[in-house]
Design an enzyme around this catalytic site. Structure first.
Site, short mmCIF file in Angstrom:
data_model
loop_
_atom_site.label_atom_id
_atom_site.label_comp_id
_atom_site.label_asym_id
_atom_site.label_seq_id
_atom_site.Cartn_x
_atom_site.Cartn_y
_atom_site.Cartn_z
N ASP A 16 0.73 8.36 10.58
CA ASP A 16 -0.33 9.05 9.84
C ASP A 16 -1.45 9.48 10.77
O ASP A 16 -1.71 8.82 11.79
CB ASP A 16 -0.86 8.08 8.76
N ASN A 64 5.54 15.39 0.45
CA ASN A 64 4.95 16.34 1.40
C ASN A 64 5.22 17.81 1.06
O ASN A 64 4.54 18.70 1.58
CB ASN A 64 5.43 16.06 2.84
C1 FPP Z 1 1.17 12.40 8.57
O1 FPP Z 1 -0.02 12.90 9.09
C2 FPP Z 1 2.29 12.95 9.29
C3 FPP Z 1 3.26 13.72 8.74
C4 FPP Z 1 3.28 14.09 7.32
C5 FPP Z 1 4.33 14.29 9.55
C6 FPP Z 1 4.83 13.43 10.66
C7 FPP Z 1 5.52 14.30 11.59
C8 FPP Z 1 5.47 14.19 12.95
C9 FPP Z 1 4.81 13.11 13.68
C10 FPP Z 1 6.17 15.18 13.74
C11 FPP Z 1 7.55 14.69 13.72
C12 FPP Z 1 8.35 15.37 14.65
C13 FPP Z 1 9.65 15.08 14.71
C14 FPP Z 1 10.46 15.71 15.71
C15 FPP Z 1 10.28 14.11 13.80
P1 FPP Z 1 -1.00 13.69 8.11
O2 FPP Z 1 -0.72 15.14 8.25
O3 FPP Z 1 -0.88 13.16 6.72
O4 FPP Z 1 -2.39 13.35 8.70
P2 FPP Z 1 -3.77 13.25 7.91
O5 FPP Z 1 -3.64 12.09 6.96
O6 FPP Z 1 -4.76 13.00 9.00
O7 FPP Z 1 -3.98 14.56 7.21
#
Ligand code: FPP
Length: 232
Positions: A16, A64
């Site tokens: 996250d 998501n």
């Molecule tokens: C949460 O951060 C993260 C995700 C929804 C996506 C996770 C994906 C990656 C780390 C890239 C993965 C890449 C591969 C190749 C598997 P958020 O967007 O919810 O962060 P926030 O809470 O700060 O908005």
């Protein structure tokens, strides 16, 4: 207790904070996901080096899809490209790739890239890496229950465990969540029932090898304490 006995065999990570990382820099959110991808590559290879047997990460949840279309499209193409670009490195490092989630609902190009990764690495004996994508813990249980009804078997715990997306994987011992949130957010609900939870304040793109070691250390201290209580 020996060193290895208290090393978690299976670690799950809720990665996250990518969005916040980007927002803090006035960058588009997808840049946070890109940076998160680099972190994931480093952490996976490091986890393998320190002797972790299984690593499962939450790359995209069933919830998501509700995000803005450009972020969803950006994530899908980032993960597709990563699956293609990283296959060689995964294979060279003896990583066995698995997926968990409703894969059939993903864009076809991504399904193909993932299937190729799973197929190419299926006989590898190194760290088992599970990409949880279009994954939800509740959806996984619903899918297992549907399969039980279809098979007409007794609906006990064993029947559900055997019908999870990867019934051969051991349950996670340690679940790590970054960016300070103290929620499971539908990740590994069934198999994480007894997992130790460690929350890191770091945003996922800033998460380092030392942070992983720190989480493992917290896990070991807790397990040791439980062992001492059981023995004492
Ligand atoms: C949460 O951060 C993260 C995700 C929804 C996506 C996770 C994906 C990656 C780390 C890239 C993965 C890449 C591969 C190749 C598997 P958020 O967007 O919810 O962060 P926030 O809470 O700060 O908005």
């Amino acid at each position: 207790m020996s060193e290895n006995e208290s090393l978690p065999k299976h670690i799950g990570i809720i990665m996250d904070g990518n969005g916040r990382w980007a927002e803090q820099r006035s960058l588009p959110r997808i840049m946070g996901h890109r940076e998160g991808y680099k972190t994931l590559r480093n952490i996976l290879l490091f986890a393998s080096d320190v002797g972790i047997k299984f690593l499962s990460v939450y790359a995209f949840s069933t919830e998501n899809w509700k995000r803005p279309k450009d972020e969803v499209d950006g994530l899908m193409s980032l993960i597709t490209q990563a699956a293609i670009d990283e296959l060689r490195v995964m294979h060279q490092n003896n990583v066995r790739v698995r997926t968990a989630g409703r894969i059939h609902e993903l864009p076809e190009s991504l399904q193909i890239a993932l299937e190729r990764g799973v197929e190419t690495t299926k006989n590898n004996s190194g760290i088992g890496f599970t990409l949880c994508i279009n994954y939800g813990g509740r959806a996984e249980i619903v899918d297992a229950v549907k399969s039980i009804l279809h098979d007409g078997v007794q609906p006990d715990e064993n029947a559900i465990s055997q019908r999870l997306y990867n019934p051969d994987l051991p349950e996670p011992d340690l679940l790590i969540r970054t960016a300070g949130e103290m929620r499971l957010s539908n990740f590994l609900l069934w198999q994480g029932a007894y997992a130790e939870l460690v929350v890191s304040q770091k945003l996922w793109p800033d998460f380092t090898k030392e942070d992983l070691l720190d989480a493992i250390q917290q896990y070991r201290l807790r397990i040791r304490k439980l062992g001492a209580l059981a023995n004492g």
